[in-house]
Every structure is written in C-alpha cells, then in structure tokens.
Design an enzyme around this catalytic site. Sequence first.
Site, short mmCIF file in Angstrom:
data_model
loop_
_atom_site.label_atom_id
_atom_site.label_comp_id
_atom_site.label_asym_id
_atom_site.label_seq_id
_atom_site.Cartn_x
_atom_site.Cartn_y
_atom_site.Cartn_z
N GLY A 140 -6.00 -21.01 5.50
CA GLY A 140 -6.37 -21.47 7.70
C GLY A 140 -7.70 -21.23 7.07
O GLY A 140 -8.35 -20.21 7.01
N SER A 141 -8.39 -21.96 8.11
CA SER A 141 -9.72 -21.97 9.10
C SER A 141 -9.52 -22.01 9.68
O SER A 141 -9.57 -22.72 10.60
CB SER A 141 -10.50 -22.01 7.31
OG SER A 141 -9.99 -23.03 7.06
N ARG A 142 -11.64 -21.85 10.09
CA ARG A 142 -12.38 -23.31 10.75
C ARG A 142 -13.40 -23.53 10.73
O ARG A 142 -13.54 -23.83 10.27
CB ARG A 142 -12.07 -21.94 12.14
CG ARG A 142 -12.70 -22.60 13.63
CD ARG A 142 -13.22 -21.07 14.62
NE ARG A 142 -14.48 -21.35 15.01
CZ ARG A 142 -14.76 -20.00 14.81
NH1 ARG A 142 -14.43 -18.80 15.20
NH2 ARG A 142 -15.92 -19.64 14.87
#
Length: 219
Positions: free
Chosen positions: A188-190
């Site tokens: 999970g990241s951006r």
Amino acid sequence: MTDDSDPTPSSGPAVPVRMAKGSAPWLAPACAVAGATLLAARRSRAARVLAVPAVGLAAGMAWFFRDPERAPAQGRLVSAADGVVQSIDVQSDGRIRVAVFMNPLNVHVNRAPIAGVAARIEHRPGGFRPAFDKDSERNERVIWTFDTEIGEVTVVQIAGAMVRRIVPYLSEGQKAEKGQRIGLIRFGSRVDVYLPPGVTPAVEVGQKVRAGATRLDRD
C-alpha cells in the site's frame, strides 16, 4: 467515474497478465512454500492444514503483483497509479497535485502520465508511515521529473507503512511513452502527479482511477 478492476474481454482471446518486474523476491518464496506444502500434503494431514494458508498467501502475492496490459486513455495526461484520488491541491507555484492512494488490492505498477524524457530521478530515504497519514510526507519516495511538450511534469512515488522498496524501471535520460510502466511500489502506498500551471484535472476526490487508462486532464 472509472472502475479500477481489470476485467477479461468477453470475446476474443484472453490477454495474459504478467507479473510485475521486481516482484520475484516476494512472489518466488511464497510460490515455493506453497508448492512444497502441496507436495507434503499427500503424505501428512498436518501438511494439508499448512497448505491452505500457504497457497492462499501465494495466490494473494500473485494478485498483488499482477501487471495487466493497458491501452493509454485519450488526452494529454493519464493517471500514474491505480487507486482512489485522495486529494487535489493547488501548489504555491501554480501546479496542481493529484494524489492517488493505492490499497493492497490495487495494481502497484505505476505508469508515465505523459510522453517525455525522465530528466531527473531522485530517491529520498525516509520513514514508512501509512500513505494516507499526513506524516507520510517524510516517507521514502522516488521523485520523477519528466521533460514534456507541455513543460515539466513531476511524479512522486511514496512508500507506505508496509513498503520497504520502490523499484524504478527507467534511468535518467530515458524516454517514456504515455502510459509506459515506470516502476513498482511494493504494498500500500501513494503516487502524486503535479500538473503544470494551466492544466485542469479531469478527476475528483474519491474517484477510482487506473494507471494509464484514466484521463487526468480536462480540455
């Protein structure tokens, strides 16, 4: 709004989904353990019990590291990441930052939002706060600066709470086509895309987007 799933076409030959470059350190051990427990399950009840979570983990890894083919959307710019638009902010220099949050179910291969040359690729070490946390501004990141026909376009890959590495696919000076794969963020990241001054975003907060397949700019 755009769906972030990757459906198989209802007619014609199915397009195979490959595994993301850089996934082997996670995917290979999971598949090896799953294979070993399946073989052992033929002889041991205990191994059969262990085989269920082992196979589930391998299947989960394969789903996470999938890398489907994508045809780039129309328009000058496309989304660099799969996920949900978390925020759209006007910067002090007139650029607009479009931040897309990726959860563990999204495709984590990122793509060039526009054709151009990767003029600068900067890695900044940092922490691993959840990507939706405001303190994630101090997280590990890779900053891409593309020289394009509409000026500089910046893409920032930001590590999340579980991430320990961002894997770039290009080197400085290489040319990228619109929608071309540029790198992988594990878990999970951006991803932030900074639109040049005068470019109006075609997406809104809360919208689901797909890397390469969702148009980012408005006419």
